[in-house]
Design a protein around this motif. Sequence first.
Motif, short mmCIF file in Angstrom:
data_model
loop_
_atom_site.label_atom_id
_atom_site.label_comp_id
_atom_site.label_asym_id
_atom_site.label_seq_id
_atom_site.Cartn_x
_atom_site.Cartn_y
_atom_site.Cartn_z
N ALA A 68 -9.08 -10.08 17.76
CA ALA A 68 -7.69 -10.52 17.53
C ALA A 68 -7.48 -10.93 16.07
O ALA A 68 -6.38 -10.80 15.54
CB ALA A 68 -7.34 -11.67 18.46
N GLU A 69 -8.54 -11.42 15.42
CA GLU A 69 -8.41 -11.79 14.01
C GLU A 69 -7.93 -10.60 13.19
O GLU A 69 -7.25 -10.76 12.19
CB GLU A 69 -9.75 -12.29 13.46
N LYS A 70 -8.31 -9.40 13.64
CA LYS A 70 -7.88 -8.20 12.93
C LYS A 70 -6.50 -7.73 13.36
O LYS A 70 -5.64 -7.49 12.53
CB LYS A 70 -8.88 -7.05 13.18
N PHE A 71 -6.30 -7.57 14.67
CA PHE A 71 -5.04 -6.92 15.09
C PHE A 71 -3.87 -7.89 15.23
O PHE A 71 -2.72 -7.45 15.23
CB PHE A 71 -5.24 -6.07 16.35
N LEU A 78 -10.36 -4.67 25.27
CA LEU A 78 -10.81 -4.15 23.97
C LEU A 78 -11.12 -2.66 24.01
O LEU A 78 -11.43 -2.04 23.00
CB LEU A 78 -12.04 -4.92 23.47
N HIS A 79 -11.05 -2.07 25.20
CA HIS A 79 -11.18 -0.61 25.26
C HIS A 79 -10.01 0.00 24.52
O HIS A 79 -8.90 -0.53 24.54
CB HIS A 79 -11.25 -0.13 26.72
N LYS A 80 -10.28 1.11 23.84
CA LYS A 80 -9.30 1.62 22.90
C LYS A 80 -8.45 2.77 23.40
O LYS A 80 -8.92 3.63 24.14
CB LYS A 80 -10.02 2.07 21.63
N ILE A 81 -7.25 2.80 22.89
CA ILE A 81 -6.36 3.95 23.03
C ILE A 81 -5.95 4.34 21.62
O ILE A 81 -5.50 3.48 20.85
CB ILE A 81 -5.16 3.59 23.92
N MET A 91 -6.49 -1.82 23.61
CA MET A 91 -5.27 -1.89 24.45
C MET A 91 -4.44 -3.11 24.15
O MET A 91 -3.22 -3.02 24.04
CB MET A 91 -5.68 -2.05 25.92
N VAL A 92 -5.12 -4.26 24.05
CA VAL A 92 -4.37 -5.51 23.87
C VAL A 92 -3.64 -5.51 22.52
O VAL A 92 -2.56 -6.11 22.38
CB VAL A 92 -5.30 -6.75 24.04
N ALA A 132 -14.31 -14.03 25.87
CA ALA A 132 -13.37 -14.70 24.96
C ALA A 132 -13.74 -14.53 23.49
O ALA A 132 -12.88 -14.27 22.66
CB ALA A 132 -13.28 -16.18 25.31
N GLU A 133 -15.04 -14.68 23.19
CA GLU A 133 -15.45 -14.63 21.79
C GLU A 133 -15.18 -13.27 21.17
O GLU A 133 -14.69 -13.16 20.05
CB GLU A 133 -16.93 -15.01 21.65
N GLU A 134 -15.50 -12.23 21.94
CA GLU A 134 -15.28 -10.88 21.43
C GLU A 134 -13.79 -10.60 21.22
O GLU A 134 -13.40 -9.99 20.22
CB GLU A 134 -15.84 -9.85 22.42
#
Length: 449
Positions: free
Chosen positions: A66-69, A27-30, A35-36, A59-61
């Motif tokens: 993932a619901e968004k992306f 979940l760290h961002k680029i 990233m995922v 998993a929960e986070e």
Amino acid sequence: MTSRTCLSIILAAGEGTRMKSALPKVLHKIAGLPMVAHVARAAEAAGAGDLALVVGHGAEEVRKAAEKFAPRAELFVQEKRLGTADAVLAARAAIARGYDDILVMFGDTPLIDPTALAAARDRLANGAAVVVLGFRTDKPTGYGRLIEKGGRLVAIREEKDCSEEERRITFCNSGLMAIAGGQALKLLEAVGNANAKGEFYLTDIVGIASGQGLEVVATEASFESALGINNRAELAEAEAIWQQRRRREAMLAGVTLVAPETVFFSHDTEIGADTVVEPNVWFGPGVRIDPGASIHGFSHIEGATVASGSEVGPFARLRPGADLKKRAKVGNFCEVKKATVEEGAKVNHLTYIGDARVGAGANIGAGTITCNYDGYSKFFTDIGENAFIGSNSSLVAPVSIGNGGYVASGSVITEDVPEDALAFGRARQKNLPGKARELRARRAEAAKK
Ligand code: UD1
Ligand code: CA
């Protein structure tokens, strides 16, 4: 495009200890996007069919993100981190539905190239059972080595299991793999864990398939495609590569970047041709800049739209909901939030415009503040067309200034100003002739004593 069905599996169950973070690694961002999510996008761009996401740590986070992306992704939980082959098998139910192609990607390899994914699928279509995306590097430490014999890929050996000689191989496993759907479960189930880490390695299916006489091939991908992120230094490296690509893309699309290496884009920045961006500009998420705008130096822009012919900055801050129409100007040390600045309106110096509309052609004097918040709620300020707000005025919302309204400098406006009215919201000035001289004399006398 191929008509073959495809399941893309993204592995994202790892802990990512080396990130030293409370946030799951993937979940760290680029460029403002996890990233995922970059990986999911690459899969989508390659037309890679249904998406399965294997989660474990955090998993929960990850599920929530993932619901968004990737709202269509199916989530599978890997209960124990027993290795990459075990992780793929967490999605067994999806694999068992029967796909022509299975693509396996890692959630921490954000710069993978969609064309490499498509190329790997082409090899499956041409009869390969397993396709591995390899890359070449002078620093292979930590990567699995691709072992070839007579031009054929026969095994992947993890660093810890390599012989001295194997360790010198510079052709490495990117982690990306394509597997013929009909063979996938059989191959994965044959993987054991007799290795240095005691894990079920996905990479072992190469040796297994090759031993069964199936066609196993390695294709070559770019170094970036394979860049796996394990710590924050690598995260910054990936960010830099992403930004460099995006800047180039923007310039080739007609955007002038005076000092490209100082301009930062988000994953979703839209920017039109003939826009000029001066040095040191930051674009956060949700920005659209139309063609032919000027973004002056040191501006910070997020969640905003800027129409053609507009000018922003230098040193301007546009926050979410800022909407600049054609030829609007927002100058130095101005902040605009959730406000429309209509055509040709000017907000040039040292001003805060929040929860407001600034009508077409209006002129907002230096130091004007919309007082939009009373500590509890936000209120709206409406400024009409061609209105003039004198410098250093406070507009205490909710309040409206009619079209052509004129506010005297230094006013505190708490009541609506009708159309074409002149409003004074301050005490009148009084001049006392000669009083200054008198005052000075008195003060000088007092100081002597
Ligand atoms: C892996 C490859 C290696 C390759 C390298 C590229 C294996 C055995 N090794 O090594 O050949 O050169 O990637 O970066 O595949 N994961 C799970 N569950 C698990 C274990 C891992 O979901 O039980 C996920 C991780 O979150 C990560 C990915 O799989 O996204 C790769 O795992 P990692 O442990 O980082 O593998 P490497 O040792 O880097
Ligand atoms: Ca890794």
